[in-house]
Enzyme design. Structure first.
Site, PDB file in Angstrom:
ATOM      1  N   GLY A  40       0.832  -1.200   0.000  1.00  0.00           N
ATOM      2  CA  GLY A  40       0.000   0.000   0.000  1.00  0.00           C
ATOM      3  C   GLY A  40       0.866   1.249   0.000  1.00  0.00           C
ATOM      4  O   GLY A  40       1.927   1.277   0.632  1.00  0.00           O
ATOM      5  N   ALA A  44      -0.707   6.068   4.919  1.00  0.00           N
ATOM      6  CA  ALA A  44      -0.009   5.263   5.911  1.00  0.00           C
ATOM      7  C   ALA A  44       1.192   4.551   5.277  1.00  0.00           C
ATOM      8  O   ALA A  44       2.331   4.689   5.742  1.00  0.00           O
ATOM      9  CB  ALA A  44      -0.966   4.250   6.532  1.00  0.00           C
ATOM     10  N   GLY A  45       0.959   3.804   4.218  1.00  0.00           N
ATOM     11  CA  GLY A  45       2.029   3.036   3.590  1.00  0.00           C
ATOM     12  C   GLY A  45       3.094   3.919   2.981  1.00  0.00           C
ATOM     13  O   GLY A  45       4.295   3.679   3.136  1.00  0.00           O
ATOM     14  N   SER A 284     -19.662  16.793   0.635  1.00  0.00           N
ATOM     15  CA  SER A 284     -19.134  17.177   1.940  1.00  0.00           C
ATOM     16  C   SER A 284     -20.256  17.359   2.960  1.00  0.00           C
ATOM     17  O   SER A 284     -21.328  17.869   2.681  1.00  0.00           O
ATOM     18  CB  SER A 284     -18.347  18.473   1.832  1.00  0.00           C
ATOM     19  OG  SER A 284     -18.062  18.939   3.120  1.00  0.00           O
ATOM     20  N   ARG A 331     -23.306  11.705  12.093  1.00  0.00           N
ATOM     21  CA  ARG A 331     -23.421  10.946  10.851  1.00  0.00           C
ATOM     22  C   ARG A 331     -24.362   9.746  10.957  1.00  0.00           C
ATOM     23  O   ARG A 331     -25.220   9.545  10.113  1.00  0.00           O
ATOM     24  CB  ARG A 331     -22.044  10.414  10.426  1.00  0.00           C
ATOM     25  CG  ARG A 331     -21.134  11.479   9.887  1.00  0.00           C
ATOM     26  CD  ARG A 331     -19.778  10.914   9.514  1.00  0.00           C
ATOM     27  NE  ARG A 331     -18.953  11.977   8.945  1.00  0.00           N
ATOM     28  CZ  ARG A 331     -17.712  11.817   8.530  1.00  0.00           C
ATOM     29  NH1 ARG A 331     -17.144  10.625   8.618  1.00  0.00           N
ATOM     30  NH2 ARG A 331     -17.025  12.812   8.025  1.00  0.00           N
ATOM     31  N   ARG A 436     -15.728   6.644  13.558  1.00  0.00           N
ATOM     32  CA  ARG A 436     -14.631   7.582  13.355  1.00  0.00           C
ATOM     33  C   ARG A 436     -15.157   9.001  13.232  1.00  0.00           C
ATOM     34  O   ARG A 436     -16.161   9.253  12.573  1.00  0.00           O
ATOM     35  CB  ARG A 436     -13.849   7.214  12.090  1.00  0.00           C
ATOM     36  CG  ARG A 436     -12.715   8.170  11.777  1.00  0.00           C
ATOM     37  CD  ARG A 436     -11.929   7.751  10.574  1.00  0.00           C
ATOM     38  NE  ARG A 436     -12.679   7.796   9.329  1.00  0.00           N
ATOM     39  CZ  ARG A 436     -13.009   8.919   8.689  1.00  0.00           C
ATOM     40  NH1 ARG A 436     -12.664  10.099   9.187  1.00  0.00           N
ATOM     41  NH2 ARG A 436     -13.690   8.879   7.565  1.00  0.00           N
ATOM     42  N   LEU A 442      -7.249  10.837   7.953  1.00  0.00           N
ATOM     43  CA  LEU A 442      -5.963  11.284   7.424  1.00  0.00           C
ATOM     44  C   LEU A 442      -4.955  11.354   8.564  1.00  0.00           C
ATOM     45  O   LEU A 442      -3.797  10.973   8.426  1.00  0.00           O
ATOM     46  CB  LEU A 442      -6.127  12.657   6.765  1.00  0.00           C
ATOM     47  CG  LEU A 442      -7.133  12.730   5.621  1.00  0.00           C
ATOM     48  CD1 LEU A 442      -7.216  14.148   5.077  1.00  0.00           C
ATOM     49  CD2 LEU A 442      -6.738  11.778   4.499  1.00  0.00           C
TER      50      LEU A 442
END
Lengths: 638, 250, 229
Positions: A40, A44-45, A284, A331, A436, A442
């Protein structure tokens, strides 16, 4: 299965410092002797690859895209949280930590989250140094906004493309290391198998998606940063190529999979318009600041044009049910209520799965110009996709799968239950609990890659001194053979149905029974439907072409085959988690007002699934979650 | 609607390739489909007939990853302005339309299969210098250097590039100057990028030339094709920076 | 000086060569036109101007040398870049739709070729004294000066000569309308405040050159400017 989280000693604020001090170091001259495999190349990767290479390790990084810059981190719009308190509005590491644990509905590990909040500050510094053009005030300092109902302005952003800009920052650093020869980049390579040797991660087997070649890659450690599994639902906001194969292969080689039922549904997406739909587009969340959500009061009005429905026949259901928060409820609440309305038959649009998001009041109150300033780009995007002009007719929105909180289980050091296998970003389960917060994905990806793994990996290599085995070793040869056999098997079926048709059917099962709201009978039904579908897949799928060259049908077939197994684990986890928490809503567990009700005394733990071999039921293990700093409370938005 | 497609089919890089005509597979197309969903539908129908589906690149399908890449009726990403192929919807067409679909055409973008090309050359350009050489951990506080809003906005305008390569595809000379210049402009504009500005400009232009892209003759087709509205003024900036670096850098 | 070779061989350096040589040529075209426009002031003025030019001696040769160099660089770069550009797209598109490029930008090479052909004829006729209208070249005025005035007027009285001249000026106009704006872009001379003006510079200068240069054959053909012999 050993689920020791290895949480360091000391007060929560000092744990990370203590850990870093206690970690073994690898001598600078010895770092180049270690080969690290990273699957990945997203936030992160990519950040892990660049940072480990900067430290001196030899890195091989793999992605299925044609360039590391295209990983799906790129699509995040809103922003990235950091406890900088640049606005002086009372933010702190502790507050970000507290909000994240609470937002995660008390299902995350406190020590991990605290560290995340701590390093969030470094991320902004690092990204800025890499040239990420964050929004600025006229005076030249960084701008912030409040996001997703947060009480403080801690979100940094770069127009509507924060994800792309952060990823380009990571990609820049990665490119520098590729040029320097410290990272070998394998693009258009898909990981098909993980290889272990004597219980440790020893490498991976990949398929070169252009030449079709099956190749083994050995390393001293394997880092998995392969993203989430939202595409199990077929329709999601994930990219077409996002898949669970890498994580699932690791799971099959002994890595525990934690909380697979935790999926996040985003309330403001563009509804499905037809059967051909290939993905869902997120609008958004900020739209809910000024838009009013409604459906017709009467079913008969659903097919009318919205302008023809008089004010008294409209049901502004969020404002009606939640007078205090109105359209700004979290959400999951917004999503669930939209589903309820549509289930009552009051949904709008061609498919009946949509609700109106109306800006006519906002336009009257603020004027078209101000609305355009705030939402012009989004309106433009909406019109491009749907052909409707949101200035003159209400938008239609519907919830869609967006992010998966579950993932491979990791300890404090981000190491999975397989020694030497580390998991970063969305692919791991750790920091978001059952839900989350906006602008935190991010943050977590970059925290793991830039600021955690460089220390914890060093500790593993320094203290365990793992050996690297040759790719000629029997374990690699066996893994290669199993990949080849599987490909042969898929190609040989030559049935009648396309791969996509199976994926769509699986998606519908998952959405229906393991989506926004779940219940025992539905989940049990799904657990019957999925194996049957899987059986049909393996007897009637048609994969044209060969494995010896570029073959997109074959790529999809391999991924869908894994989704067909993984979906079952998601349902199993959802069934056994007999409570509602965060993104997991069990209809049996709700308050009278329809709010999610946790069962803390039974489920304050991470559920970790262990693979037990073909045809056997996986075993469920538990890692208890204890809360010393954040007090249990339940949410209310009335 | 019913359509006629002429699609470039090519088995692999060595195959010479040619157009295939599709009519039966493009019947009853909904105007709400995206252009790539049209291809999905055609592909499903091809597979059902036992034929090989059309290979094409796509990933995020929301216009940001830059993966999709096809020339639709003579325009990269098709007829809509500031729109990638994945965001182009069939409303742009009408019943009976004939649509030609071709891959990006450039020596530096060899065709892998059908509509898929290899854009590694763009990565090579970035690897030559499209970065700021700061190791992780050594960054100063983000607010320690103030960057005026105008500068930050200008950098952001250039940084919006999604690296799809439509500029190369649209350029009559298959030049990659808009891509290269956007990256150079993004980095050179920011104070963080200034220390390496000269070297970066020289190295990236050199890499661009090495990759075999054509030269700019200021047609501005790149600007017209760019889905992210990158302006060709960044090319002028690069030209200036290149002259300065060539003439002064030791 | 290896850096210089590298610089001018690079794609950006090659643009700079095109732009700088182009700038010199535009400068020449404008100066040349202003000189020639003295034809409207009468025979005495333009013939005196010609003598004055020739009296520059060494300086004139330096200017001529620079001009020749600019022409050669411009042509050589154009050929080199065209070949490179063509090689950059070995397989052409079946369908091409253009949006921002102009007729001018797409025909720079052809415009250039017409101008070169014209240049050969023009030099032969009026500078070297060769070609079909040779007799006019040897005219002298009452002061014994080279009679540029009558040479030009008699030349333009020939409809074929005037027509080819006007065609060439049209080609030059189209070439400049893209070329002049383009050279600002190539040299990196831009600023948001002036970009609008720069975009207009090409068409404006090109139109000026077209009107200025074509006014002469038109005036001759219309009989507003008459020969004195």
């Amino acid at each position: 299965m050993n689920l020791d989280a290895k949480i360091p000693e000391g007060p929560i604020a000092e744990k990370w410092e203590n850990a870093k001090f206690s970690y073994k170091l690898v001598n600078p001259a010895n770092k180049r002797k270690f080969d690290i495999i990273i699957v990945g190349s997203g936030l992160a990767g990519g950040s892990a690859a660049a940072t480990l290479a900067e430290l001196g390790y030899n890195v091989a990084c793999f992605c299925y895209q044609d360039s590391p810059r295209r990983a799906h981190s790129i699509a995040a719009q809103g922003g990235i949280n950091a406890a900088k308190n640049y606005q002086g509005d009372g933010d702190s590491v502790y507050r970000l930590f507290y909000d994240t644990v609470k937002g995660g509905d008390y299902r995350s590990r406190e020590a991990n989250v605290y560290r995340l909040a701590q390093v969030s500050r470094n991320i902004i510094d690092q990204a800025t140094a890499m040239g990420v053009p964050f929004a600025r005030e006229y005076g030249g300092t960084l701008a912030n906004r409040s996001f997703g109902g947060a009480q403080v302005s801690r979100t940094f952003y770069a127009r509507g493309q924060t994800g792309q800009q952060l990823l380009l920052g990571v990609y820049a650093g990665l490119s520098r290391q590729i040029k320097a020869g410290k990272v070998t980049m394998f693009t258009r390579h898909e990981m098909l198998e993980m290889v272990t040797h004597e219980g440790r991660a020893a490498g991976i087997v990949t398929r070169d998606m252009v030449s079709g070649k099956i190749e083994s890659h050995a390393g001293h450690s394997v880092i998995m940063a392969s993203g989430g599994y939202g595409n199990t639902f077929y329709l999601s906001t994930n990219a077409m190529g996002c898949n669970v194969t890498a994580s699932y292969r690791a799971y099959k080689k002994g890595a525990g999979f934690a909380n697979p039922c935790y999926t996040q549904i985003h309330p403001t997406c563009i509804p499905v318009s037809g059967e051909y739909q290939s993905k869902l587009t997120l609008m958004s969340e900020s739209l809910r600041n000024d838009g009013r959500i409604w459906v017709p009061k009467n079913k008969e009005d659903c097919k009318k044009k919205p302008e023809q429905i008089p004010e008294e026949d409209r049901d502004y259901y969020l404002e009606r049910k939640y007078p205090a928060f109105g359209n700004l409820v979290p959400r999951d609440v917004a999503s669930r209520n939209a589903k309820l309305m549509c289930d009552e038959g009051r949904g709008v649009g061609a498919t009946g799965f949509g609700v109106y998001l109306d800006f006519s009041d906002a336009i009257q109150r603020l004027g078209k110009k101000l609305v355009e300033e705030r939402y012009g780009n989004l309106f433009e995007m909406y019109e491009r996709i749907t052909g409707d002009d949101p200035y003159s007719t209400p938008m239609k929105i519907y919830p869609a799968v967006h992010y998966t909180m579950g993932g491979l289980w990791v300890d404090y050091n981000l190491q999975s239950t397989v020694p030497g296998l580390f998991v970063l970003g969305e692919a791991n389960f750790s920091d978001h609990g059952a839900n989350r917060l906006g602008a935190s994905a991010l943050m977590q990806g970059l925290a793991d890659g830039y600021f955690v793994i460089p220390y914890t990996l060093g500790n593993y290599l320094g203290s365990e001194k793992p050996e690297k085995i040759s790719t000629d070793h029997a374990v690699f040869k066996e893994a290669e053979k199993s990949c080849k056999d599987r490909i042969e098997k898929l190609l040989a079926i030559d049935g009648k149905r396309t791969v996509d048709s199976f994926h769509k059917e699986l998606g519908l099962i998952m959405w229906e029974h393991c989506g926004m709201a779940r219940n025992e009978s539905g989940l049990k039904k799904a657990l019957e439907l999925i194996p049957a579908l899987r059986e049909e897949f393996w007897s009637d799928v048609r994969v044209p072409g060969s494995g010896a060259n570029l073959n997109q049908s074959l790529e999809k077939a391999g991924r869908v085959a894994d989704f067909l197994e993984f979906g079952e684990i998601m349902c199993r986890d959802a069934l056994t988690r007999d409570e509602s928490c965060g993104g997991h809503f069990r209809e049996e567990h709700q308050t009278e007002e329809g709010e999610a009700k946790r069962v803390d005394e039974k489920f304050s733990h991470a559920a970790v699934w262990e693979y037990k071999g073909e045809g056997n039921e996986p075993t469920r293990h538990e890692e208890p979650m204890t809360f010393e700093h954040v007090k249990f409370s339940s949410r209310s938005y009335k | 609607m019913n359509l006629t497609l002429y699609v470039w089919r090519q088995k692999d890089a060595k195959d010479s390739g040619g157009f295939e005509k599709y009519t039966d597979e493009c019947k009853d197309i909904s105007e709400h489909m995206s252009f790539l969903e049209l291809l999905d539908v055609v592909n499903e129908r091809l597979i059902e007939k036992g034929k090989m589906p059309i290979a094409f690149d796509s990933d995020c399908r929301e216009g940001i990853c830059g993966t999709c890449s096809m020339v639709i009726n003579g325009r990269p990403h098709g007829p809509w302005k500031k729109t990638t192929a994945c965001q182009l919807h069939m409303r742009a067409f009408k019943d009976g339309d004939v649509i030609y679909i071709e891959p990006w055409r450039a020596k530096s973008f060899p065709v892998l299969q059908d509509l898929m090309v290899d854009r590694k050359a763009l990565d090579d350009i970035v690897q030559a210098g499209g970065y700021i050489s700061t190791n992780c951990g050594s960054a100063p506080d983000a607010n320690s250097v103030q960057i005026g809003k105008e500068i930050a906005d200008a950098a952001m305008d250039a940084a919006a590039c999604i690296g799809c390569g439509a500029c190369v595809a649209a350029c009559p000379n298959a030049s990659a100057m808009l891509f290269t210049a956007a990256k150079i402009s993004h980095m050179n504009t920011l104070p963080q990028g200034k220390p390496e500005a000269g070297k970066r400009t020289l190295d990236m232009v050199n890499a661009m030339d090495q990759a075999g892209f054509g030269n700019c003759s200021n047609h501005l087709e790149c600007e017209a094709a760019c889905p992210k509205d990158i302006k060709a003024t960044v090319i002028a900036e690069m030209n200036r920076a290149y002259a300065k670096a060539s003439l002064t850098k030791r | 000086m290896s850096w210089f070779g590298k610089y001018i061989r690079s794609s950006v350096g090659a643009k700079h060569l095109m732009a700088i040589s182009g700038l010199m040529l535009v400068g020449f075209v404008l100066a040349h036109m202003l000189g020639n426009l003295q034809i409207f002031k009468g025979q005495a003025a333009i013939n005196a101007y010609a003598v004055q030019l020739k009296s520059l001696g060494g300086l004139l040769w330096i200017m001529r040398g620079g001009l020749v160099l600019a022409v050669l660089v411009h042509i050589f770069s154009a050929i080199r870049l065209s070949m490179l550009n063509s090689a950059a797209r070995p397989v052409k598109y079946k369908k091409v739709k253009t949006d921002k490029s102009s007729f001018a930008s797409r025909t720079m090479l052809w415009g250039g070729i017409i101008i070169v052909l014209f240049l050969v004829f023009h030099l032969a006729q009026l500078t070297l004294g060769g070609g079909p209208l040779q007799e006019n070249f040897n005219l002298v005025d009452e002061f014994g000066r080279h009679d540029v005035y009558n040479m030009t007027v008699l030349g333009f009285k020939n409809v074929a000569v005037s027509a080819s001249y006007i065609v060439a000026m049209l080609a030059l106009c189209i070439h400049l309308s893209h070329g002049v704006t383009s050279l600002f872009q190539s040299l990196g001379l831009n600023h948001p405040k002036y970009n609008g003006m720069i975009a207009m510079a090409g068409p404006a200068i090109a139109t000026l050159v077209l009107i200025g240069n074509c006014s002469m054959p038109i005036a001759v053909l219309a009989g507003w400017v008459k020969a004195t012999v």
